[in-house]
Design a protein around this motif. Structure first.
Motif, mmCIF file in Angstrom:
data_model
loop_
_atom_site.group_PDB
_atom_site.id
_atom_site.type_symbol
_atom_site.label_atom_id
_atom_site.label_comp_id
_atom_site.label_asym_id
_atom_site.label_seq_id
_atom_site.Cartn_x
_atom_site.Cartn_y
_atom_site.Cartn_z
ATOM 1 N N ASP A 32 0.799 -1.206 0.141
ATOM 2 C CA ASP A 32 0.056 0.109 0.177
ATOM 3 C C ASP A 32 0.966 1.259 0.049
ATOM 4 O O ASP A 32 1.783 1.304 0.622
ATOM 5 C CB ASP A 32 -1.062 0.103 1.233
ATOM 6 C CG ASP A 32 -2.306 0.371 0.829
ATOM 7 O OD1 ASP A 32 -2.495 1.406 0.152
ATOM 8 O OD2 ASP A 32 -3.165 -0.298 1.242
ATOM 9 N N GLN A 33 0.433 2.296 -0.934
ATOM 10 C CA GLN A 33 1.084 3.494 -0.864
ATOM 11 C C GLN A 33 0.217 4.825 -0.108
ATOM 12 O O GLN A 33 1.016 5.859 0.268
ATOM 13 C CB GLN A 33 1.461 3.989 -2.232
ATOM 14 C CG GLN A 33 2.336 2.929 -3.093
ATOM 15 C CD GLN A 33 3.898 3.148 -2.438
ATOM 16 O OE1 GLN A 33 4.510 3.942 -2.149
ATOM 17 N NE2 GLN A 33 4.199 1.834 -2.184
ATOM 18 N N ASP A 34 -1.075 4.783 -0.220
ATOM 19 C CA ASP A 34 -2.024 5.673 0.655
ATOM 20 C C ASP A 34 -2.469 5.103 1.677
ATOM 21 O O ASP A 34 -2.660 4.041 2.110
ATOM 22 C CB ASP A 34 -3.034 5.920 -0.543
ATOM 23 C CG ASP A 34 -2.467 6.717 -1.783
ATOM 24 O OD1 ASP A 34 -1.534 7.509 -1.598
ATOM 25 O OD2 ASP A 34 -3.007 6.322 -3.120
ATOM 26 N N LYS A 50 -5.160 12.492 4.030
ATOM 27 C CA LYS A 50 -4.693 11.410 3.377
ATOM 28 C C LYS A 50 -3.069 11.767 2.927
ATOM 29 O O LYS A 50 -2.913 12.626 2.668
ATOM 30 C CB LYS A 50 -5.698 11.056 1.888
ATOM 31 C CG LYS A 50 -5.213 9.874 1.017
ATOM 32 C CD LYS A 50 -6.004 9.717 0.169
ATOM 33 C CE LYS A 50 -5.774 8.632 -0.837
ATOM 34 N NZ LYS A 50 -6.373 8.321 -2.149
ATOM 35 N N GLU A 51 -2.479 10.722 2.899
ATOM 36 C CA GLU A 51 -0.925 10.917 2.687
ATOM 37 C C GLU A 51 -0.300 9.830 1.833
ATOM 38 O O GLU A 51 -0.984 8.681 1.846
ATOM 39 C CB GLU A 51 -0.039 10.883 4.094
ATOM 40 C CG GLU A 51 -0.425 12.171 5.001
ATOM 41 C CD GLU A 51 0.090 13.350 4.518
ATOM 42 O OE1 GLU A 51 1.210 13.167 3.519
ATOM 43 O OE2 GLU A 51 -0.453 14.561 4.529
ATOM 44 N N HIS A 52 0.669 9.878 1.232
ATOM 45 C CA HIS A 52 1.400 8.853 0.265
ATOM 46 C C HIS A 52 2.569 8.661 0.928
ATOM 47 O O HIS A 52 3.154 9.445 1.535
ATOM 48 C CB HIS A 52 1.519 9.649 -1.166
ATOM 49 C CG HIS A 52 1.898 8.789 -2.091
ATOM 50 N ND1 HIS A 52 0.975 7.733 -2.572
ATOM 51 C CD2 HIS A 52 3.188 8.189 -2.486
ATOM 52 C CE1 HIS A 52 1.575 6.941 -3.711
ATOM 53 N NE2 HIS A 52 3.013 7.211 -3.757
ATOM 54 N N SER A 53 3.006 7.339 0.908
ATOM 55 C CA SER A 53 4.115 6.817 1.316
ATOM 56 C C SER A 53 5.340 7.440 0.763
ATOM 57 O O SER A 53 5.512 7.769 -0.293
ATOM 58 C CB SER A 53 4.351 5.179 1.047
ATOM 59 O OG SER A 53 5.264 4.973 1.562
ATOM 60 N N LYS A 54 6.369 7.849 1.617
ATOM 61 C CA LYS A 54 7.686 8.076 1.338
ATOM 62 C C LYS A 54 8.769 7.198 2.133
ATOM 63 O O LYS A 54 8.800 7.408 3.339
ATOM 64 C CB LYS A 54 8.180 9.665 1.903
ATOM 65 C CG LYS A 54 7.087 10.896 1.216
ATOM 66 C CD LYS A 54 7.409 12.056 1.493
ATOM 67 C CE LYS A 54 6.577 12.780 1.058
ATOM 68 N NZ LYS A 54 6.909 14.471 1.391
ATOM 69 N N TRP A 58 4.428 6.949 6.568
ATOM 70 C CA TRP A 58 3.600 7.883 6.409
ATOM 71 C C TRP A 58 3.585 8.979 7.637
ATOM 72 O O TRP A 58 3.711 8.537 8.607
ATOM 73 C CB TRP A 58 2.135 7.234 6.248
ATOM 74 C CG TRP A 58 1.845 6.250 5.256
ATOM 75 C CD1 TRP A 58 1.264 6.606 3.999
ATOM 76 C CD2 TRP A 58 2.372 4.879 4.931
ATOM 77 N NE1 TRP A 58 1.226 5.485 3.066
ATOM 78 C CE2 TRP A 58 1.974 4.458 3.831
ATOM 79 C CE3 TRP A 58 3.169 4.363 5.793
ATOM 80 C CZ2 TRP A 58 2.179 3.216 3.415
ATOM 81 C CZ3 TRP A 58 3.151 2.895 5.428
ATOM 82 C CH2 TRP A 58 2.994 2.534 4.239
#
Length: 430
Positions: A32-34, A50-54, A58
Motif C-alpha cells: 500500500d502507498q496511500d 490522506k498521505e502518500h508513502s515516502k 507515512w
C-alpha cells in the motif's frame, strides 16, 4: 492594536504547541502507498487527511489539539490500525505478512501504555481467574509457585489508576469504561440512569472522541427497559438540550442505534425531532439526516460509480437500465446472506424475464471469499473490498447485511424489504 497583536501571537504560539504528528512505518514489501488518518466523533470516523508513502513511512501532521481515538486506514490492502492521541507525537511500526498487518509496535509512551493496559485488562478478565484456581495446587516456595504468584500479582496490579496529569485520555477512558461498562456482571456496582445522564452532561470533549458514547447509550437504554424507551430518551435529551452540540451528537447516536436494532418506531420519532430543529445543526447530526434522507421512500437512490463490476458493461448504478432494480447489500461472511441469497438466486431468471435487475454491493474485505461467492450469482456484483469502510455504508445508511432496496425505472425507492421473502412477495414470486 498592540493588545490584538499580542493576543494573536499567543494564539499562534498555542497552535504551534498543539500540533503533533502521527508517523507510521511499514516494511519495504508492504504494497500500500496511500493511507488515511481519521479522528472519532461519537461512533463516526472523521477523515482528517490522506498521505502518500515516502520510503514506506507515512507522516500525518495534525494542526489542532486532540485527545482521543484515532485510526489509520490503508484502502489498497484494507488494513486498519487503531491508536490514541494525547496531543503528542505518535510513532507506530508495523510488522507485515502477506500484505496484512501481523503485529503493531507502539513506540510512543501513551500508545505503548494504552496497549499494555488493554492487553492487561483482557488477561485479567480471561486468565486471572484460572491462575487463581491453579494456585491452590502449587506450593508458594516452588519455582512454578513463585512464577505463578508473580504473574497473579502482575495481572492484579494492572488495574492501577493512571495519573491523569501525565496521561489524561488514558485516565479518562479507563475510569469511565470501568464505571459505566466494566461492571455489568456485578449488580452492586451498576450505575443508575441519573449517574449516566450526569456523566453525559458534564463530561468534557473526550466523551465524543473516546469510543465510549455509543456503548454507554446502549447500556443506558437497557437499564431503562424496553417498556420505557421514550421516557428514558426524553429524560436524557431534556437534560442535554438538543440545541447544544452534545445534545445533537447524542440524538444522532440514538437515531443510529434505533436504526441498527430495527426499532423503527423510536427511530422515526427522534428522526422527526431532528428534522424539525430550528437551531444550527452540527456536522454530526447533519450526516445522520443526510444518510437517512437518501433512503427515504420515494427518494431518488443516490447514484454509485462501480469499481470492478461483473455481469454488466454499465459504469454506474444509474447506467443499469431496467424497469425495476433490486439493490442488495451483503457479505460473503454474513450468515443471513448465506441463507437468503440462494432464495433470490432461485427466482433470478423470473426476475430477469420481467426486466428486473439485481445489483449486489458487497461489504467484503477478502477478494478470494468474495470472488468464490459471486461466481454463483449471475446478477451484477461489485465491491470496494473495504468492508464497513466502504463508501456506500454511509451514503445508503447501511447498518446490517443483507439490506434490500427496490427502485423503479427512474431509480426512486419504491420499497424497502426487510427480508428476501419480502422481495419475492413484492414481485409476486413467492
Amino acid at each position: 492594536m498592540k493588545k490584538v497583536y499580542i493576543l494573536s501571537a499567543v494564539l499562534a504560539a498555542f497552535s504551534l504547541q498543539a500540533q503533533f504528528t502521527v508517523t507510521v512505518q511499514a516494511p519495504a514489501d508492504f504494497k500500500d502507498q496511500d493511507a488515511i488518518l481519521y479522528t472519532l466523533n461519537g461512533s463516526k470516523d472523521i477523515i482528517v487527511t490522506k498521505e502518500h508513502s515516502k520510503n514506506n513511512t507515512w507522516t500525518f501532521k495534525y494542526p489542532n489539539h486532540y485527545m482521543g481515538m484515532m485510526k489509520v486506514y490503508f484502502p489498497g490492502t484494507n488494513n486498519t490500525i487503531n491508536f490514541i492521541s494525547e496531543n503528542k507525537n505518535i510513532n507506530i511500526k508495523l510488522d507485515i505478512q502477506n500484505n496484512k498487518i501481523k503485529d503493531v509496535f507502539y513506540l510512543d509512551e501513551a500508545n505503548d501504555l494504552m496497549s499494555k493496559q488493554q492487553e492487561g485488562s483482557q488477561k485479567k478478565e480471561l486468565i486471572l481467574p484460572a491462575l487463581t484456581q491453579i494456585k491452590e495446587y502449587y506450593k508458594d516456595n516452588t519455582e512454578f509457585g513463585k512464577a505463578l504468584n508473580a504473574e497473579i500479582g502482575r495481572l492484579s496490579g494492572m488495574s492501577a489508576s493512571i495519573d491523569a496529569a501525565s496521561h489524561p485520555f488514558i485516565s479518562y477512558y479507563n475510569t469511565n469504561y470501568n464505571k459505566f461498562l466494566g461492571n455489568s456482571s456485578d449488580p452492586s456496582k451498576k450505575v443508575n440512569q441519573d449517574e449516566v445522564i450526569n456523566f453525559l452532561d458534564k463530561s468534557n470533549d473526550m466523551l465524543e472522541s473516546s469510543s465510549l458514547l455509543r456503548p454507554v447509550l446502549v447500556a443506558y437504554l437497557n437499564s431503562g427497559g424496553n417498556a420505557n424507551v421514550t421516557g428514558s430518551v426524553d429524560k436524557l435529551l431534556g437534560r442535554l438540550k438538543v440545541e447544544t452540540p452534545r445534545g445533537q451528537t447524542v440524538l444522532s447516536e440514538l437515531i443510529d442505534i434505533f436504526d441498527a436494532y430495527q426499532m423503527d418506531e423510536f427511530k422515526n420519532k427522534y428522526l422527526g425531532l431532528a428534522k424539525n430543529l430550528k437551531c444550527t445543526i452540527t456536522d454530526r447530526l447533519a450526516s445522520t439526516l443526510k444518510s437517512n434522507s437518501n433512503v427515504e421512500m420515494g427518494a431518488a437512490f443516490p447514484d454509485y460509480k462501480f469499481q470492478s463490476p461483473v455481469n454488466t458493461t454499465a459504469k454506474s448504478l444509474y447506467g443499469v437500465k431496467a424497469d425495476k432494480k433490486v439493490i442488495v447489500f451483503w457479505s460473503s461472511t454474513c450468515s443471513h446472506c448465506e441463507s437468503e441469497l440462494p432464495k433470490l438466486l432461485e427466482k433470478y431468471n423470473e426476475l430477469k424475464s420481467k426486466n428486473i435487475q439485481v445489483i449486489g454491493l458487497s461489504l467484503d474485505v477478502d477478494h478470494n471469499s468474495y470472488a468464490k461467492k459471486i461466481a454463483a450469482f449471475p446478477w451484477i456484483n461489485d465491491s470496494e473490498l473495504r468492508g464497513w469502510n466502504s463508501t456506500y455504508v454511509e451514503t445508503y445508511n447501511i447498518h446490517a447485511t443483507p439490506t434490500y432496496f427496490i427502485l423503479d425505472a427512474n431509480n426512486k425507492i419504491i420499497n424497502k424489504p426487510e427480508h428476501v421473502g419480502d422481495v419475492l412477495e413484492y414481485f409476486k414470486l413467492k
